[in-house]
Design a protein around this motif. Structure first.
Motif, PDB file in Angstrom:
ATOM      1  N   HIS A 150       0.595  -1.048  -0.584  1.00 59.18           N
ATOM      2  CA  HIS A 150       0.550  -0.413  -0.219  1.00 59.18           C
ATOM      3  C   HIS A 150       0.977   1.518  -0.178  1.00 59.18           C
ATOM      4  N   HIS A 204       1.759   5.819  -2.259  1.00 59.49           N
ATOM      5  CA  HIS A 204       1.316   5.769  -2.954  1.00 59.49           C
ATOM      6  C   HIS A 204       2.588   6.420  -4.021  1.00 59.49           C
ATOM      7  N   LYS A 255      -9.728  -0.571  -6.537  1.00 62.85           N
ATOM      8  CA  LYS A 255      -9.751  -0.312  -5.569  1.00 62.85           C
ATOM      9  C   LYS A 255     -10.941   0.620  -5.238  1.00 62.85           C
ATOM     10  N   ASP A 276       1.045   2.443   3.294  1.00 64.90           N
ATOM     11  CA  ASP A 276       0.464   4.211   2.906  1.00 64.90           C
ATOM     12  C   ASP A 276       1.226   4.996   2.875  1.00 64.90           C
TER      13      ASP A 276
HETATM   14 ZN   LIG Z   1      -4.257   4.947   0.881  1.00 68.82          ZN
END
Ligand SMILES: [Zn+2]
Length: 442
Positions: free
Chosen positions: A86, A88, A198, A357
Motif C-alpha cells: 500500500h 502512493h 481499489k 500508505d
Molecule cells: Zn492509501
C-alpha cells in the motif's frame, strides 16, 4: 574508412559475445534470510545470471562460474527486497500533496527513494494517472533500476464519501452514486490493465458518507467479472464484515474501530481474504509530529528527506498544525486497535502482507516501511513473521512468481544488511546495499 568499419564490426562481435555469455555475479559468505520463513542460513552463497538467481546454497558447495564477478559479504545478512502492498506515488513533493505534481519525474523520484530504502516493489493504490502504465510496462519488459510498480490505476469513491479525488482534488477517480455507474468505471480500469481494483469506504470520523453495501457488492462482483482482484480502504469492523462476506480479495488497512471478532475471522478464512496492508505506521504518523519525532535526528531517516522538509517537520508551526487536526485524539487509540487486530488475524491464520500508505505528506516513502516492520513486531509478530509478510507473502499476494524470495529463477531483488533483522527487526535499517534485478541500485 575500411579500418573503422572493421573496428565497429569487431566491437559488435565483442558486445554480442558478452550479452550471450551473460553477466554473472556471485555473492558469498553471507547469512541468508530467504523470505520463505526458513531459519537464517549462515555461510551462504548465490549465483546471479543476468539479474536472476540461478543458484543459492551453502558456500561449501559453490562452484564459481569462470566469468563471475565475486563479492565477499562476510558478516553480512541478505534478505529479499521489501514489498509494500500500500503506497502512493508522484502526488507528494516534500510536504506538499497536489495532483498537479504528478509527473513521470515525480513518480520516478519516489520509486528511487523507495529503492534506496530496500523497498523494491510497491503496490500503488488508486490515485495514479495513466502514465504509470508506461512506467510499469517498461519495467516488466526489462531490468528496472527503480522500485517495481503494481498499480490499481484509479480507485472508485462513493459520491459524498471519502478517498481518491474527494480527498485529493484533481485526481479523476470515478465517483459512484448508484449501482448502474459501477460497470463502466470498472471496465475503464480493466481496459487500462490495472493490476487491482481499489475502492474506498470510510466516513472520516463521521464527517462524510460511507459507501452503501449494494454499491460495494456491485464493485466487487464487477471487478471479478473483469478479472480484477478487489482491495478496499476500510476503517470499520461493520464495513469489513460486509465486504468480506461480499467476496472482496483484500483489505488495505487494519480495522481500527473495534476488535475483530470470530465472525469476521471465519469469513476471511472462508473467502481467503487478505489483510494486505496493516498500515500501522499510517496511524502512528498521524500523531508523530505533535513533538519533534525521535527519527528526525536518525541519519537513516534524514538521508531520504531534504533539509527543508526536516526543518519544517521539527518546527513549532508544524506541531501546532498537527495538534489542530480535529481527530488527533483518536489516533493513539486507533493505532492500538489496529495493532491488536493484526495480531488477532495473524494468530487465527488469516493471510497478511506489509503495507504502509506512504507517499502522503509526513508518511515518508522508504523510511516508514521500516517503521511499519517495527510496529508489526510491537503488535506481537516475530521479526521473521514481519519479514515474511514483507517479502514472500507480499509476492504471493501480488501473484508475482519471480519476486519475494531468494530462490533459483527469481529476480535478484535483495538487501545487504550489516546486522541480523531476525534478532532485532530494527536491523532492517542497517542497509549496506540494495540490488534490483541483480544490479546494485544503492
Ligand atoms: Zn492509501
Amino acid at each position: 574508412m575500411i579500418s573503422n568499419t572493421w573496428r565497429n564490426f569487431a566491437g559488435l562481435i565483442l558486445l554480442s559475445a558478452l550479452s550471450l555469455s551473460g553477466e554473472v555475479k556471485v555473492l558469498r559468505n553471507f547469512t541468508l534470510i530467504d523470505g520463505t520463513g526458513k531459519s537464517p542460513a549462515a555461510s551462504s552463497a548465490m549465483i546471479i545470471d543476468n539479474g536472476r538467481i540461478t543458484w543459492v546454497g551453502p558456500v561449501a558447495q559453490l562452484k564459481v562460474p569462470a566469468s563471475a564477478v565475486v563479492t565477499d559479504l562476510t558478516g553480512k545478512f541478505v534478505m529479499p527486497g521489501i514489498i509494500n502492498l500500500h503506497g502512493h506515488l508522484g502526488n507528494t513533493v516534500g510536504l506538499v500533496q497536489d495532483s498537479n505534481l504528478y509527473t513521470k519525474e515525480s513518480v520516478e523520484h519516489d520509486l528511487k527513494t523507495y529503492a534506496s530504502y530496500g523497498v523494491t516493489t510497491v503496490l500503488s493504490l488508486g490515485i495514479d494517472k495513466d502514465l504509470i502504465f508506461d512506467i510499469r510496462d517498461r519495467q516488466r519488459a526489462g531490468r528496472p533500476s527503480e522500485t517495481r510498480v503494481y498499480t490499481a490505476g484509479l480507485g472508485l469513491v462513493y459520491k459524498g464519501g471519502f478517498g481518491g479525488g474527494l480527498s485529493l482534488p484533481g485526481v479523476p477517480t470515478p465517483i459512484i452514486g448508484a449501482v448502474s455507474e459501477v460497470d463502466p468505471a470498472v471496465a475503464q480500469q480493466a481496459r487500462k490493465k490495472a493490476d487491482f481494483l481499489k475502492f474506498w469506504t470510510d466516513d472520516n470520523y463521521g464527517a462524510v458518507k460511507r459507501m452503501p453495501y449494494d454499491i460495494s457488492k456491485a464493485i466487487i462482483e464487477t471487478g471479478h467479472k473483469y478479472g480484477l482482484r478487489v482491495i478496499a480502504h476500510v476503517f470499520y469492523l461493520e464495513d469489513a464484515q460486509h465486504l468480506v462476506d461480499q467476496g472482496i480479495d483484500a483489505l488495505a488497512h487494519s480495522i481500527r474501530d473495534k476488535p475483530v471478532d470470530s465472525a469476521l475471522i471465519a469469513s476471511m478464512k472462508r473467502h481467503n481474504t487478505w489483510l494486505a496492508a496493516p498500515t500501522l505506521s499510517r496511524e502512528d504518523a498521524l500523531f508523530a509530529y505533535l513533538k519533534t519525532p525521535a527519527f528526525a535526528s536518525d541519519p537513516f531517516f534524514t538521508r531520504g528527506v531534504s533539509p527543508d522538509v526536516l526543518k519544517t517537520i521539527t518546527s513549532p508551526e508544524f506541531q501546532k498544525k498537527a495538534a489542530a487536526d480535529p481527530n488527533i485524539s483518536h489516533y493513539p487509540e486507533t493505532l492500538k486497535i489496529g495493532m491488536k487486530n493484526l495480531k488477532a488475524l495473524a494468530d487465527a491464520g488469516v493471510r497478511y502482507g506489509m503495507g504502509t500508505d506512504t507517499g502522503v505528506p509526513g508518511r515518508f516513502q522508504g523510511f516508514f516501511e521500516h517503521v511499519e516492520l517495527e510496529l508489526m513486531v510491537q503488535a506481537g509478530l516475530t521479526p521473521m513473521q514481519a519479514i515474511v509478510a514483507a517479502t514472500g507473502s507480499g509476492a504471493e499476494f501480488l501473484k508475482a512468481k519471480d519476486l519475494g524470495t531468494l530462490e533459483p529463477s527469481k529476480w535478484a531483488d535483495l538487501i545487504v544488511l550489516g546486522k541480523n533483522p531476525v534478532t532485532d527487526i530494527k536491523n532492517t535499517r542497517t542497509i549496506e546495499a540494495v540490488f534490483l534485478a541483480g544490479n546494485k541500485v544503492y
